[in-house]
Scaffold this active site. Structure first.
Site, PDB file in Angstrom:
ATOM      1  N   LYS A  37       0.830  -1.212   0.000  1.00 29.78           N
ATOM      2  CA  LYS A  37       0.000   0.000   0.000  1.00 29.78           C
ATOM      3  C   LYS A  37       0.866   1.265   0.000  1.00 29.78           C
ATOM      4  CE  LYS A  37      -2.126  -1.166   3.820  1.00 29.78           C
ATOM      5  NZ  LYS A  37      -1.447  -2.448   4.028  1.00 29.78           N
ATOM      6  N   THR A  38       1.841   1.271   0.889  1.00 31.18           N
ATOM      7  CA  THR A  38       2.702   2.449   0.962  1.00 31.18           C
ATOM      8  C   THR A  38       3.508   2.575  -0.335  1.00 31.18           C
ATOM      9  OG1 THR A  38       2.806   2.207   3.350  1.00 31.18           O
ATOM     10  CG2 THR A  38       4.496   3.578   2.349  1.00 31.18           C
ATOM     11  N   ASP A 227      -2.001   7.749   3.716  1.00 34.29           N
ATOM     12  CA  ASP A 227      -1.556   6.414   4.164  1.00 34.29           C
ATOM     13  C   ASP A 227      -2.207   6.102   5.511  1.00 34.29           C
ATOM     14  OD1 ASP A 227      -0.227   4.014   4.119  1.00 34.29           O
ATOM     15  OD2 ASP A 227       1.791   4.840   4.400  1.00 34.29           O
ATOM     16  N   GLU A 228      -2.278   4.832   5.872  1.00 36.65           N
ATOM     17  CA  GLU A 228      -2.804   4.405   7.180  1.00 36.65           C
ATOM     18  C   GLU A 228      -4.165   5.048   7.462  1.00 36.65           C
ATOM     19  OE1 GLU A 228      -1.145   2.143   8.939  1.00 36.65           O
ATOM     20  OE2 GLU A 228       0.972   2.345   8.383  1.00 36.65           O
ATOM     21  N   GLN A 258      -5.489  -3.270  10.841  1.00 35.76           N
ATOM     22  CA  GLN A 258      -4.374  -2.606  11.516  1.00 35.76           C
ATOM     23  C   GLN A 258      -4.791  -1.318  12.206  1.00 35.76           C
ATOM     24  OE1 GLN A 258      -0.392  -2.680   9.616  1.00 35.76           O
ATOM     25  NE2 GLN A 258      -1.466  -3.468   7.830  1.00 35.76           N
ATOM     26  N   ARG A 611       5.205  -7.480  10.876  1.00 26.68           N
ATOM     27  CA  ARG A 611       6.428  -6.709  10.635  1.00 26.68           C
ATOM     28  C   ARG A 611       7.562  -7.627  10.184  1.00 26.68           C
ATOM     29  NH1 ARG A 611       4.215  -3.003   9.149  1.00 26.68           N
ATOM     30  NH2 ARG A 611       2.410  -4.311   9.462  1.00 26.68           N
TER      31      ARG A 611
END
Ligand code: ATP
Ligand code: MG
Length: 738
Positions: A37-38, A227-228, A258, A611
C-alpha cells in the site's frame, strides 16, 4: 517510456499498477499488511509527476509519522531519477498535525488569531486544566487527565465548548467538563497557544468559515494521498473530505485489521464508509504480500481471524518456504531478554543478519528496561525508539540522584537536581547562595552543616536556609537508615518521604509511564538487598553508572531496534521478536473485559507479527516481576491461537538445564553457565534426600535468589535471578528456602 518511468510501473503487480494509474477520482486501496500500500502511494506520486506532468506542488500526501514522509520523499526522488527529482520540487508531505500547523501559520489570521502561536504539549495542557478545575470545583477529586481526555475527545468530534454544554450528559463529571472546557480554551488563547487537537480543529473551522481559504488549498492540492487511513479520527476525516470535495482526486490506503489507535478516537468506520462518501470509488484489493514468508502470514492470519468486526481477506505470498515462528517460554523477564539478545547476537554473528534488520516489539514502554540491560551486558548496540533510555529518564535520574546524595554527601550535581523536587521552596537564588557557602566551607557536606552558623546566616537568606536545613535533615535520616537497613528499605523511605509518586502523578499519560518505570526501578533495586545495608546501595550505584557508560560507548549506527507495538506500524524487519506475550500484558489488562478493546489488542498483535519478513520469535515468561514481586505469567491467548503444527517451541529448561547437562554450555549472556561442583561426589538417584523441591525458590549466600530447577541426589541445579545457572552441592552450599 524512459527507464525510470518504466520502473515506476514495472516494479508493481497489476492491481498495484491500477491503483497508481487511476489518477482521477476516488481510489480506495483496502489491503492487508505488507501488500504494498505504501509502495503504491510512493509510485503514484512519482507517476503523477513524471507521466501526468502534475506539478509536485499540487500533491499532498499524509503519512503516519514525519519520518515515513521523509522516507517516501527519498524514494520518490530515486524513482524520478536525479535530474528530474532535483528540478521538480517536492510535494507537501507529513502528518495531519504538521500539515495543519503549516496551514495555520499562513492563514490563522482569518480566525483572528496570532500567526506566532505556540503549540502546547500535554504537560502544559494539564497545568491549564488543573488551574481551571480549581476555579470551577475546588474540592472535587476529578482527575485533570480525565477532564483533558474528555475535552480532547470533544475536540476530535469538532465540538465547541458551547456545543458541548448543550449536549453534555447531565451527570456531575460532564457538568464539570462543560465548565472547564470554555475556561481552558480561553487560557490557551490568552497564551497564544494551540494544543494538538486545535491544530486539526482550527483548520477545519478555518475551512468551514472561510470558503476562500479552503478554495485556495483545494486549488493548490489537486491530488490527495493518505496512508494508514484506518487510523484517522473524525476531524481528520472532515479535513480530507473538505480538501477533496471539489476534485475528488483522493487516494486512501489502509487496512482495517491494523486500526490500533481506537483509544485516541480513530474510527475504523471511516475506511468502511469511504465508498458511501465517495460515489464512483474505485476499490482496489491487494492480496499478494511481498514482505513475509508463508509461515509468518499464517501466524498473523490465525490471530486476526478471531476478530468479528473485519472485512474478510487473506494474503498469499510467493515465499512458501520459511522458518516456522518460534515460541520461547522464559523463566522470567531477565531470561526472556537474555534469550532474545542471545538470539539476535547469534543471528548476527553466525547468519550475518544486520542488527538493523532485527527488532524487539513489546506492548508497554516499561518492558524495554530488561532488553536494554541485556543488550548492555552483552555489549550489543541497540536503539530505543520513541523513548529516552531507561536510566536517562527523568524519574529514574531523579530517584537515583536521591540515592547518590545518600551515598556521597559531596555530590552537588545530584543535590541540585533534586533539592527542589518536589518543590520545597529552594529556588535558584538559594542554590547560588549555597554554592557560595560551599566555596567558603570547602565542601557541600561542610556547607550543609554550617547552615546554622554565623557564616550560613550571612550568606544564605533565612527562608531558603530553613528549607535547605529541613532537606539536609531528611537526607541525614536516610543515611542513618542506610547503615541499618537494606537498599530497598532506603528506596521505599525516599519515595515515601519525598512524596515522589504524588509529584509525578499529574494525570498525564506520561505519568502512567513514569509510574511503570519507577516500578521497574524498584524491581531492579530489590535484587541488591542481598548485599546487606550500605553495601547494597554502593554496588547498585556503581553498576548503574557502568551500564550508562557502556551504553554510551557502544551506541553505533548498526543496532537492534527496541520499539513498542504502537510505534512500529508501517515498518518491516527481517527478524522480529514479539515479547511479553502474556495475559494481562498482551492483551493488556485494561482490555480483558471489553470485547471491543480485545479486538483492538488482536489487531495490535497482527501488526506486530506482520512486521517480520523471515523470522518471528514470540516470547512469554513463566513469571514476571511486577513492582518487585514475582507474579506467575499465563501464556497470551494470541499464542493459543497458533496451531501446533505451525510453530516450534522451546523453553528455559532447554536453554539452561539440557544444555548444561550435556556440558555444551555457553558462557555468554546474562545467564552464564558453569559448574560449582567439581571434586569427587556420590550422586544419589532419588530426589527424596533433599530438603528442597524442584521449582522452589531459594536464597544463596552470595548468588542471591533463584529457583531450583533440578535435583539429583546431593546435586542441585539452580537458576539464580542475577547470575544465571549454577550447580551446587546441597550439603556444602549456603542455601536456604526463600
Ligand atoms: P503495511 O500494511 O505494513 O503498512 P504496506 O501494505 O504498506 O504494509 P509496503 O510497506 O508498501 O506494504 O510493502 C511491503 C514490502 O513489500 C516492501 O518491502 C515493498 O518494497 C515490497 N513490495 C511491495 N510491492 C512489491 C512489488 N510489486 N514487487 C516487489 N516488492 C514489493
Ligand atoms: Mg504501509
Amino acid at each position: 517510456m524512459s527507464d525510470t518511468q518504466s520502473e515506476i510501473l514495472e516494479a508493481l503487480n497489476l492491481p498495484q499498477r491500477e491503483a497508481v494509474t487511476t489518477t482521477e477520482g476516488p481510489v480506495l486501496v483496502l489491503a492487508g499488511a505488507g501488500s504494498g500500500k505504501t509502495r503504491v502511494l510512493t509510485h503514484r506520486i512519482a507517476y503523477l509527476i513524471q507521466k501526468c506532468g502534475v506539478s509536485p506542488q499540487s500533491i499532498l500526501a499524509v503519512t503516519f509519522t514525519n519520518k515515513a514522509a521523509g522516507e517516501m520523499k527519498a524514494r520518490i526522488l530515486k524513482l524520478l531519477g536525479e535530474a528530474e527529482g532535483a528540478t521538480s520540487g517536492t510535494p507537501t508531505m507529513g502528518t495531519f498535525h504538521s500539515i495543519c500547523a503549516q496551514i495555520l501559520r499562513r492563514d490563522i489570521g482569518s480566525l483572528d488569531r496570532a500567526h506566532n502561536f505556540v503549540i502546547f504539549d500535554s504537560i502544559d495542557q494539564l497545568s491549564l486544566i488543573k488551574k481551571a478545575l480549581k476555579e470551577v470545583a475546588p474540592n472535587s477529586t476529578i482527575s485533570p487527565r480525565a477532564v483533558l481526555s474528555a475535552i480532547s475527545r470533544a475536540k476530535n468530534e469538532c465540538m465547541t465548548p458551547e456545543a458541548f454544554a448543550v449536549q453534555k450528559g447531565g451527570d456531575y463529571f460532564s457538568d464539570i467538563v462543560g465548565q472547564v472546557f470554555p475556561i481552558y480554551q480561553k487560557r490557551l488563547k490568552d497564551n497564544e497557544a494551540l494544543d494538538f487537537d486545535d491544530l486539526l480543529g482550527l483548520t477545519v473551522e478555518l475551512f468551514q468559515e472561510h470558503p476562500a481559504v479552503l478554495e485556495k488549498y483545494q486549488r493548490m492540492w489537486q491530488y490527495l494521498l493518505i496512508d494508514e487511513y484506518q487510523d484517522t479520527n473524525h476531524v481528520q476525516y472532515l479535513l480530507v473530505k473538505l480538501l477533496s470535495e471539489e476534485h475528488h482526486n483522493l487516494c486512501v490506503v489502509g487496512d482495517d485489521d491494523q486500526s490500533i489507535y481506537g483509544f485516541r478516537g480513530a474510527n475504523i468506520g471511516n475506511i468502511l464508509a469511504f465508498e458511501k462518501d465517495n460515489p464512483d470509488t474505485k476499490v482496489i484489493k491487494l492480496e499478494q504480500n511481498y514482505r513475509s514468508t508463508q509461515p509468518v502470514l499464517d501466524a498473523a492470519f490465525h490471530v486476526i481471524q478471531e476478530n468479528t468486526r473485519r472485512t474478510e481477506k487473506r494474503l498469499w505470498t510467493d515465499r512458501k518456504e520459511g522458518q516456522a515462528p518460534h515460541i520461547y517460554e522464559a523463566l522470567n523477564e531477565t531470561d526472556e531478554a537474555s534469550y532474545v539478545v542471545g538470539k539476535a547476537q547469534e543471528l548476527h554473528d553466525n547468519h550475518k543478519i544486520s542488527l538493523n534488520e532485527m527488532a524487539v516489539l513489546y506492548r508497554t514502554n516499561a518492558q524495554s528496561r530488561a532488553f536494554e540491560e541485556a543488550c548492555m551486558q552483552a555489549g550489543l548496540p541497540y536503539r530505543l525508539v520513541g523513548g529516552v533510555k531507561f536510566y536517562e529518564r527523568k524519574e529514574i535520574k531523579d530517584l537515583l540522584a536521591f540515592l547518590r546524595i545518600i551515598q556521597n554527601p559531596e555530590d552537588e550535581v545530584s543535590l541540585e537536581r533534586v533539592v527542589n523536587i518536589p518543590p520545597r521552596g529552594i529556588g535558584a537564588g538559594t542554590l547560588t547562595e549555597l554554592h557560595r557557602l560551599v566555596k567558603e566551607t570547602g565542601g557541600l557536606k561542610a556547607a550543609l552543616e554550617a547552615l546554622h552558623t554565623d557564616l550560613g546566616d550571612q550568606i544564605i537568606n533565612s527562608r531558603g536556609r530553613e528549607n535547605l536545613y529541613i532537606f539536609h535533615a531528611m537526607v541525614e535520616s536516610w543515611r542513618e537508615l542506610n547503615r541499618r537497613e537494606n537498599v530497598l528499605e532506603v528506596f521505599d523511605q525516599v519515595m515515601k518521604e519525598t512524596g515522589y509518586l504524588e509529584y509525578i502523578n499529574d494525570g498525564t499519560t506520561q505519568a502512567e509511564d513514569r509510574y511503570e518505570n519507577i516500578k521497574e526501578l524498584r524491581t531492579t533495586i530489590s535484587a541488591y538487598t542481598e548485599f546487606g545495608p550500605q553495601h547494597g546501595l554502593s554496588v547498585l550505584l556503581e553498576e548503574v553508572s557502568l551500564m550508562t557508560d557502556i551504553d554510551r560507548a557502544q551506541f553505533a549506527s548498526e543496532a537492534l531496534t527496541l520499539i513498542t507495538l504502537h510505534q512500529v506500524k508501517g515498518l518491516e524487519f527481517e527478524v522480529v521478536f514479539l515479547a511479553g506475550m502474556e495475559e494481562g500484558l498482551f492483551p493488556h489488562s485494561r482490555a480483558l473485559l471489553e470485547e471491543k478493546e480485545l479486538e483492538e489488542e488482536r489487531r495490535i498483535c497482527y501488526v506486530g507479527i506482520t512486521r517480520a519478513k523471515a523470522q518471528l520469535f514470540l516470547t512469554h515468561a513463566e513469571s514476571r516481576s511486577v513492582y518487585g514481586e514475582s507474579r506467575p505469567g499465563i501464556a497470551s491467548r494470541f499464542l493459543v491461537d497458533l496451531p501446533d503444527d505451525l510453530v516450534t517451541r522451546s523453553d528455559w529448561e532447554d536453554k539452561y538445564v539440557r544444555k548444561s547437562s550435556s556440558l555444551a554450555a555457553s558462557s555468554r549472556g546474562a545467564a552464564p553457565v558453569h559448574s560449582e561442583s567439581t571434586g569427587s561426589r556420590q550422586l544419589k538417584d532419588s530426589k527424596a534426600g533433599s530438603k528442597f523441591k524442584e521449582g522452589q525458590r531459594v536464597k544463596h549466600g552470595s548468588f542471591g535468589s533463584g529457583v531450583v530447577v533440578q535435583i539429583k541426589g546431593d546435586e542441585l541445579t539452580v537458576v539464580f535471578d542475577k547470575v544465571g545457572l549454577k550447580r551446587l552441592l546441597e550439603s556444602l552450599a549456603p542455601l536456604a528456602a526463600g
